[in-house]
Design a protein around this motif. Structure first.
Motif, mmCIF file in Angstrom:
data_model
loop_
_atom_site.group_PDB
_atom_site.id
_atom_site.type_symbol
_atom_site.label_atom_id
_atom_site.label_comp_id
_atom_site.label_asym_id
_atom_site.label_seq_id
_atom_site.Cartn_x
_atom_site.Cartn_y
_atom_site.Cartn_z
ATOM 1 N N GLU A 20 -9.246 -2.667 10.073
ATOM 2 C CA GLU A 20 -9.544 -1.651 9.067
ATOM 3 C C GLU A 20 -10.265 -0.431 9.653
ATOM 4 O OE1 GLU A 20 -11.508 -3.404 5.753
ATOM 5 O OE2 GLU A 20 -11.507 -1.534 4.608
ATOM 6 N N TYR B 275 -2.643 7.783 1.866
ATOM 7 C CA TYR B 275 -3.268 8.757 0.967
ATOM 8 C C TYR B 275 -2.220 9.743 0.482
ATOM 9 C CZ TYR B 275 -3.256 12.260 4.728
ATOM 10 O OH TYR B 275 -2.881 13.144 5.710
ATOM 11 N N VAL C 117 0.878 -1.176 0.000
ATOM 12 C CA VAL C 117 0.000 0.000 0.000
ATOM 13 C C VAL C 117 0.913 1.222 0.000
ATOM 14 C CG1 VAL C 117 -1.725 1.254 1.350
ATOM 15 C CG2 VAL C 117 -1.764 -1.255 1.255
ATOM 16 N N SER D 116 -7.682 1.722 11.338
ATOM 17 C CA SER D 116 -6.818 2.406 10.367
ATOM 18 C C SER D 116 -7.558 3.585 9.756
ATOM 19 C CB SER D 116 -6.371 1.438 9.264
ATOM 20 O OG SER D 116 -5.578 0.415 9.805
ATOM 21 N N GLN D 117 -8.850 3.398 9.470
ATOM 22 C CA GLN D 117 -9.635 4.478 8.866
ATOM 23 C C GLN D 117 -9.766 5.655 9.829
ATOM 24 O OE1 GLN D 117 -10.674 4.424 5.539
ATOM 25 N NE2 GLN D 117 -10.871 6.598 6.067
ATOM 26 N N VAL E 257 -6.531 7.593 9.634
ATOM 27 C CA VAL E 257 -6.404 8.381 8.398
ATOM 28 C C VAL E 257 -7.346 9.580 8.425
ATOM 29 C CG1 VAL E 257 -6.879 8.328 5.921
ATOM 30 C CG2 VAL E 257 -5.455 6.570 6.947
ATOM 31 N N ILE F 104 -3.702 1.903 5.340
ATOM 32 C CA ILE F 104 -4.421 2.885 4.521
ATOM 33 C C ILE F 104 -3.518 4.105 4.366
ATOM 34 C CG2 ILE F 104 -6.517 4.247 4.204
ATOM 35 C CD1 ILE F 104 -8.005 2.361 6.027
ATOM 36 N N ALA G 152 -5.175 -3.665 8.126
ATOM 37 C CA ALA G 152 -5.229 -2.834 6.927
ATOM 38 C C ALA G 152 -4.245 -1.678 7.023
ATOM 39 C CB ALA G 152 -6.637 -2.279 6.730
#
Ligand code: DON
Length: 586
Positions: A61, A586, A49, A64-65, A68, A584, A582
């Motif tokens: 997940e 960006y 990733v 992790s979200q 972020v 993540i 996960a």
């Protein structure tokens, strides 16, 4: 005599990896191409990733979200870490927590390093022999039930991090966890922790069963919404009152009432007295790279420093990856470092430790001088290596975060076993740790991880139990951020983190291969090299046995690394497939 000539050659070859080292001067060439056994579970070939601006890697997940989202809202990596810690307490209750503790290692974009020790402490009424029966034998009370719990450190640790480095409001960072506690859709990952034996263990505690086994004493199903209203209420108190929302008032009353119902010893005084501690990180150099890791009350940084310093004396990267020579050297260095760990290391607020010497290059040379390249040294012949006196731990989770400015945070946090002591604080909605088992409940006798530890780590009132957690940040030879990594895995944590780093620095692996690669472990006692099922080929096992090693399959995978590696200015990351989290970016 060259080492190579006295060892069996490496065999197995599923596929060779052609890799380049991320920002290393010591970059090995493709000649050190690695091979994973053909039967190995996880490929090296997946694409990591990537992210230009920020990266959050956790075991779940949802968490992790959350991290972020905080970064995108303008928060730093430290803000995101606080929000992730609270989110994991909701969506990863088998390990993430507010009823446990952990360690944070951070490096700011300006190069400042710091670490927070929010490890649990023994209650003041704890005594050295509290886990022994009348005949002096160990009981299971350090593992299950109310006596197993140390005073939780997480809320204090997060508060300290926020006080010194937070940029968003505290409430903003606790709020996402509250929303998740109000209800989240259950995914498969969550259910993996609730196997039949865990269902049975949790069923013994009504508040645990009510919270985690909502389908008539059975776990929720994928797609169900898990609502944890008591936990949401506790988190609201923490949001509104900070540490006072946990260590005093209603939450503290509920903890103490739970203790009184279940024969525990934690009091209001214990809770009120808890304070997380800022510590100077352990720092050492490996292959020209600065490594920044956790000092006691975790053994992780100091033990890894001794391992790395010993192995600096060998050209590890020139040896075939997972060949007999390399594995022998790993095992021999690990035995010696764990012998020291188990003997010397403990809570720095109680015990003087020869830390400077243990982490020194000179001492490593002395230790290395006792390593034979042709025969394994029996652990029985390896004692702790320093003169007495100062010369100057199943479940845990790790997460790694880097933000756009370059701030980096590594956090490993735990309640020890899955669902800790199995005791949920009735009315408060969180599980209490069973961290008391990380003490040497009976010095010289193995704990649940088989660690044989000494007097320094005996139970004592107000004392922190020694940990193996190893949240770690690695810099490149120019002093720029290269890697953020860590893992759960009890006693295997230190060797797992080391192998992940060595895979990158010695063998030029990318983050996927470094995390997915099979792992081995040795911890001095028992005198065995462990390997993950299908992780070593039979010829290598035979060759190690010929050197005198006992080689044992663990029968399961080991660890759950969450790693970020900077490559060519890009953040690359990988969440270990062993548990399925996960990354993540960006
Ligand atoms: O602090 C320690 O070393 C242990 N309590 C960690 C336990 C752990 O990693 C269990 N997870 N797999």
């Amino acid at each position: 005599m060259s080492m190579r000539s006295v060892f069996w050659p490496v065999r197995a070859s599923a596929f060779a990896l052609v890799l380049t080292c991320a920002g290393c001067d010591t970059a090995p060439s493709v000649e050190s191409a690695q091979v994973f056994p053909s039967t190995w579970l996880y490929p090296a070939s997946a694409q990591p990733v990537t992210g230009q601006s920020g990266m959050v890697v956790t075991t779940d997940e949802y968490a992790s979200q959350v991290g972020v989202d905080v970064l995108r809202a303008g928060g730093t990596a430290i803000d995101a870490a606080i929000a992730v810690q609270f989110a994991l307490a909701v969506v990863n209750p088998e390990a993430g927590n507010i009823g446990g503790g952990g360690f944070m290692v951070l490096r700011t974009a300006t190069g400042e390093t710091a670490s927070i020790d929010y490890r649990e402490k023994a209650p003041f009424a704890a005594t050295r022999d509290m886990f022994l029966d009348a005949d002096g034998n160990l009981t299971d009370r350090s593992v299950v039930g109310h006596l197993a719990a140390g005073v939780p450190g997480t809320v204090s640790g997060m508060w300290e991090a926020h006080q010194r480095f937070g940029t968003l409001t505290w409430a903003d960072l606790v709020e996402p966890a509250i929303r998740l506690a109000d209800g989240f859709e259950v995914k498969e990952r969550f259910l993996r922790s609730l196997d039949p034996s865990m269902v049975e263990a949790l069923s013994a505690f009504p508040a645990s069963a009510a919270q985690f086994l909502p389908r008539g004493g059975q776990p929720p199903l994928v797609g169900d919404t898990l609502r944890q209203p008591d936990l949401a209420a506790t988190l609201r108190r923490v949001r509104d009152a900070g540490p006072d929302g946990f260590y005093s008032g209603e939450t503290a009353d509920l903890i103490v009432a739970e203790m009184e119902r279940g024969g525990g010893i934690m009091t209001h005084e214990d809770l009120a007295a808890y304070e997380a501690a800022w510590r100077e990180p352990i720092a050492f150099t490996y292959r020209g790279h600065r490594v920044i890791s956790m000092p006691p009350s975790s053994s992780g940084g100091a033990t890894m420093a001794e391992i790395a310093n010993i192995l600096e004396g060998y050209d590890v990267g020139s040896l075939p990856w997972h060949g007999t020579e390399m594995l022998h050297l790993y095992a021999e260095s690990w035995k010696r470092a764990y012998a020291d760990r188990n003997h010397y290391l403990a809570d720095p607020d109680f015990i003087d430790m020869p830390l400077e010497r243990m982490t020194s290059v000179e001492y490593a040379r002395e230790r290395a001088a006792t390593i034979s390249t042709t025969v394994a040294t029996p652990s029985a012949e390896i004692g702790p290596g320093m003169a007495e006196g100062p010369d100057e731990g199943e479940n845990t989770t790790h997460f790694s975060i880097v933000d756009a400015a370059g701030n980096a945070v590594a956090v490993t946090t735990t309640i020890n076993s899955w669902y800790g002591s199995k005791v949920t604080v009735a009315g408060a909605g969180f599980v209490l740790n069973n961290e008391m088992d990380d003490f040497a409940a009976k010095p010289g006798t193995p704990n649940q991880f088989g660690l044989v530890q000494g007097e320094n780590n005996a139970v004592g009132p107000g004392k922190r139990m020694l940990s193996a957690m190893t949240p770690t940040i690695v810099l490149d030879p120019q002093g720029e951020l290269l890697m953020v990594t860590g893992t759960p895995g009890g006693s295997t944590i230190i060797t797992t983190v080391f192998q992940t780093i060595s895979n990158v620095l010695d063998y030029g692996m990318d983050v996927v291969a470094a995390v997915n690669a099979p792992r081995v472990h040795h911890q001095h006692l028992p005198d065995q090299i462990y390997f993950e099922r299908a992780g070593l080929d039979p010829a290598t096992i035979e060759a190690l046995q010929a050197l005198g090693h006992t080689v044992v399959e663990r029968g399961e995978v080991s660890g759950d690394v969450q790693a970020i590696l900077v490559r060519g200015g890009l953040l690359t990351a990988w969440s270990d497939p062993r548990r399925g989290g996960a990354a993540i970016g960006y």
